[in-house]
Scaffold this motif. Sequence first.
Motif, short mmCIF file in Angstrom:
data_model
loop_
_atom_site.label_atom_id
_atom_site.label_comp_id
_atom_site.label_asym_id
_atom_site.label_seq_id
_atom_site.Cartn_x
_atom_site.Cartn_y
_atom_site.Cartn_z
N THR A 1 22.34 -69.32 13.89
CA THR A 1 23.28 -68.34 13.35
C THR A 1 24.11 -69.01 12.27
O THR A 1 24.12 -70.24 12.15
N SER A 2 24.80 -68.21 11.48
CA SER A 2 25.77 -68.81 10.57
C SER A 2 27.18 -68.38 10.96
O SER A 2 28.12 -68.57 10.22
N GLU A 3 27.28 -67.78 12.16
CA GLU A 3 28.59 -67.29 12.64
C GLU A 3 29.20 -68.28 13.63
O GLU A 3 28.84 -68.32 14.81
N ILE B 1 23.58 -69.40 -0.38
CA ILE B 1 23.41 -68.05 -0.94
C ILE B 1 24.63 -67.23 -0.54
O ILE B 1 24.77 -66.79 0.61
N HIS C 1 19.91 -63.94 4.58
CA HIS C 1 19.15 -63.82 5.85
C HIS C 1 17.84 -64.58 5.74
O HIS C 1 17.42 -65.27 6.67
N ILE D 1 26.28 -64.39 -0.22
CA ILE D 1 26.21 -62.91 -0.20
C ILE D 1 26.27 -62.43 1.25
O ILE D 1 25.88 -63.15 2.16
N ARG E 1 26.61 -46.50 14.97
CA ARG E 1 27.17 -47.61 14.17
C ARG E 1 26.44 -47.68 12.82
O ARG E 1 27.09 -47.77 11.76
N GLY F 1 30.80 -56.49 23.88
CA GLY F 1 29.76 -56.16 24.88
C GLY F 1 28.82 -57.31 25.16
O GLY F 1 27.65 -57.09 25.51
N TRP F 2 29.33 -58.52 25.04
CA TRP F 2 28.45 -59.69 25.13
C TRP F 2 27.54 -59.69 26.37
O TRP F 2 26.35 -59.97 26.27
N TYR G 1 29.99 -55.11 19.22
CA TYR G 1 30.36 -56.51 19.00
C TYR G 1 31.84 -56.57 18.62
O TYR G 1 32.26 -55.76 17.78
N GLU H 1 20.56 -51.20 20.77
CA GLU H 1 21.88 -51.54 21.31
C GLU H 1 22.67 -50.32 21.77
O GLU H 1 23.87 -50.41 22.00
N LYS I 1 21.43 -57.52 11.97
CA LYS I 1 21.22 -56.09 11.70
C LYS I 1 20.29 -55.92 10.49
O LYS I 1 19.65 -54.91 10.32
N PHE I 2 20.35 -56.90 9.60
CA PHE I 2 19.51 -56.88 8.39
C PHE I 2 19.60 -55.52 7.69
O PHE I 2 18.61 -54.84 7.45
N ALA J 1 28.93 -51.72 24.43
CA ALA J 1 30.18 -51.82 23.64
C ALA J 1 29.89 -52.64 22.39
O ALA J 1 29.14 -53.62 22.43
N1 LIG Z 1 27.70 -55.91 21.41
C1 LIG Z 1 28.02 -57.18 21.37
O1 LIG Z 1 28.99 -57.63 21.97
C2 LIG Z 1 27.20 -58.13 20.58
C3 LIG Z 1 27.36 -59.52 20.72
C4 LIG Z 1 26.60 -60.34 19.93
C5 LIG Z 1 25.71 -59.84 19.00
N2 LIG Z 1 25.58 -58.50 18.90
C6 LIG Z 1 24.63 -57.92 17.92
O2 LIG Z 1 23.96 -58.95 17.21
C7 LIG Z 1 23.72 -58.54 15.88
C8 LIG Z 1 24.45 -59.50 14.94
O3 LIG Z 1 24.19 -59.14 13.66
P1 LIG Z 1 25.07 -59.56 12.40
O4 LIG Z 1 26.11 -58.54 12.24
O5 LIG Z 1 25.48 -61.00 12.48
O6 LIG Z 1 23.87 -59.32 11.39
P2 LIG Z 1 23.61 -59.65 9.89
O7 LIG Z 1 22.39 -58.92 9.60
O8 LIG Z 1 24.83 -59.42 9.11
O9 LIG Z 1 23.31 -61.23 9.87
C9 LIG Z 1 22.21 -61.80 10.54
C10 LIG Z 1 22.35 -63.32 10.54
O10 LIG Z 1 22.31 -63.80 9.20
C11 LIG Z 1 23.42 -64.64 8.95
N3 LIG Z 1 23.79 -64.54 7.53
C12 LIG Z 1 24.31 -63.47 6.89
N4 LIG Z 1 24.51 -63.75 5.58
C13 LIG Z 1 24.11 -65.04 5.39
C14 LIG Z 1 24.07 -65.89 4.25
N5 LIG Z 1 24.50 -65.50 3.05
N6 LIG Z 1 23.58 -67.13 4.41
C15 LIG Z 1 23.14 -67.55 5.64
N7 LIG Z 1 23.16 -66.78 6.75
C16 LIG Z 1 23.64 -65.53 6.63
C17 LIG Z 1 24.50 -64.08 9.88
O11 LIG Z 1 25.50 -65.06 10.14
C18 LIG Z 1 23.69 -63.80 11.12
O12 LIG Z 1 23.47 -64.99 11.86
C19 LIG Z 1 24.25 -57.12 15.75
O13 LIG Z 1 23.19 -56.22 15.96
C20 LIG Z 1 25.28 -57.05 16.87
O14 LIG Z 1 25.49 -55.74 17.36
C21 LIG Z 1 26.30 -57.64 19.66
#
Ligand SMILES: NC(=O)c1ccc[n+]([C@@H]2O[C@H](COP(=O)([O-])OP(=O)(O)OC[C@H]3O[C@@H](n4cnc5c(N)ncnc54)[C@H](O)[C@@H]3O)[C@@H](O)[C@H]2O)c1
Length: 311
Positions: A118-120, A145, A21, A147, A45, A94-95, A91, A85, A13-14, A89
């Motif tokens: 990803t970092s998730e 980092i 990021h 944060i 959202r 709504g995958w 996250y 998006e 989402k940045f 639905a």
């Molecule tokens: N509707 C759904 O079911 C669904 C499913 C999957 C993804 N999504 C969408 O995908 C997007 C996912 O965004 P987000 O919430 O993860 O965004 P975000 O902007 O919070 O993070 C973006 C990426 O940066 C990584 N990151 C964040 N902080 C970090 C740090 N300090 N060091 C290293 N990496 C870091 C996160 O893990 C992620 O991989 C959203 O828009 C979401 O709606 C939606």
Amino acid sequence: MKTKCKIGVIFGKFYPLHCGHIYLIEKAITQVEVLHVFLGCEQLRDLKLFEASHMPRQPQVSDRFYWLKRTFQNHQNIYIHVLNEEGIAYYPNGWRDWSDRVKAILAKHQVKPTVIFTSEQQDVVEYERFFHCTVKLIDVNRDFINISATQIRDNPYKNWQYLAKAARPFFVTKIALVSKQNQFDEIAQQLANIFNTVYVNNGYSNYFHYDHYGKIPISVTADDYIRIAKLQAQRIDEAALNANRVLFTALDFVTLQQSFQNMFHKEDQTLNELINKYPFDLVINYHDFNSKHSQLSIFEAVLEQVRNQLN
Ligand SMILES: NC(=O)c1ccc[n+]([C@@H]2O[C@H](COP(=O)([O-])OP(=O)(O)OC[C@H]3O[C@@H](n4cnc5c(N)ncnc54)[C@H](O)[C@@H]3O)[C@@H](O)[C@H]2O)c1
């Protein structure tokens, strides 16, 4: 020699873009030939996240897109896509629909990703399931980092050092100290010193002369006046890049529009545009102080207003 995985993808989402990021994206680009970054947006959202935040105003999709573009402007092989998006639905519910929407964009650009970064940790299985490609985790524990965007939304000023440099001007608090004959100049510079930041002085000073009564004789044309206003805006932009949370200026554009009207008996459209583009958080007018105020009492009163604004 490092092995390249060809085409990488990152989602986020940045909101707002931060150094975590940036680290993720920079580390990813070292492992692929091309990287596609998807900027996920959903009006309601995003509005809710803003309302729950302490951000001074809501970043628009165009702001978030610009921060990414500017930050990675020197990488020819990073592409930014806006991912709408709406109607999906949220996250993590709504995958399927969400991945279909991503795939439509990828197909439009004839892109077949080979790796998702990803970092998730919890998303790995779903990414593999819906995109059939490798998933690489980067810094799951955010050791490098430490944060999150939530922390920044909660307190952008406390977390200033993590905010992407390109995003900082959006968050900079703009304070104008307006005086007809630069009487505020000294205090404004003192404030910039105290708050360890920058001051943009009155760009008109070089072009106008004051007579004995403090009136400004018309020594520039309306076109000149607007040209100087645009220059003032440019100087504010430059200063905002280096500002430390707050910047001080000697002019705001509402005041400039008022003096333009006094001088030329009409309103100017460019000045209206500048008023909208440069919202000032606080404007302090010298004429609100009377001649009985000492320099110390003005200094203290101004400092108090600034402190209240920044708290
Ligand atoms: N509707 C759904 O079911 C669904 C499913 C999957 C993804 N999504 C969408 O995908 C997007 C996912 O965004 P987000 O919430 O993860 O965004 P975000 O902007 O919070 O993070 C973006 C990426 O940066 C990584 N990151 C964040 N902080 C970090 C740090 N300090 N060091 C290293 N990496 C870091 C996160 O893990 C992620 O991989 C959203 O828009 C979401 O709606 C939606």
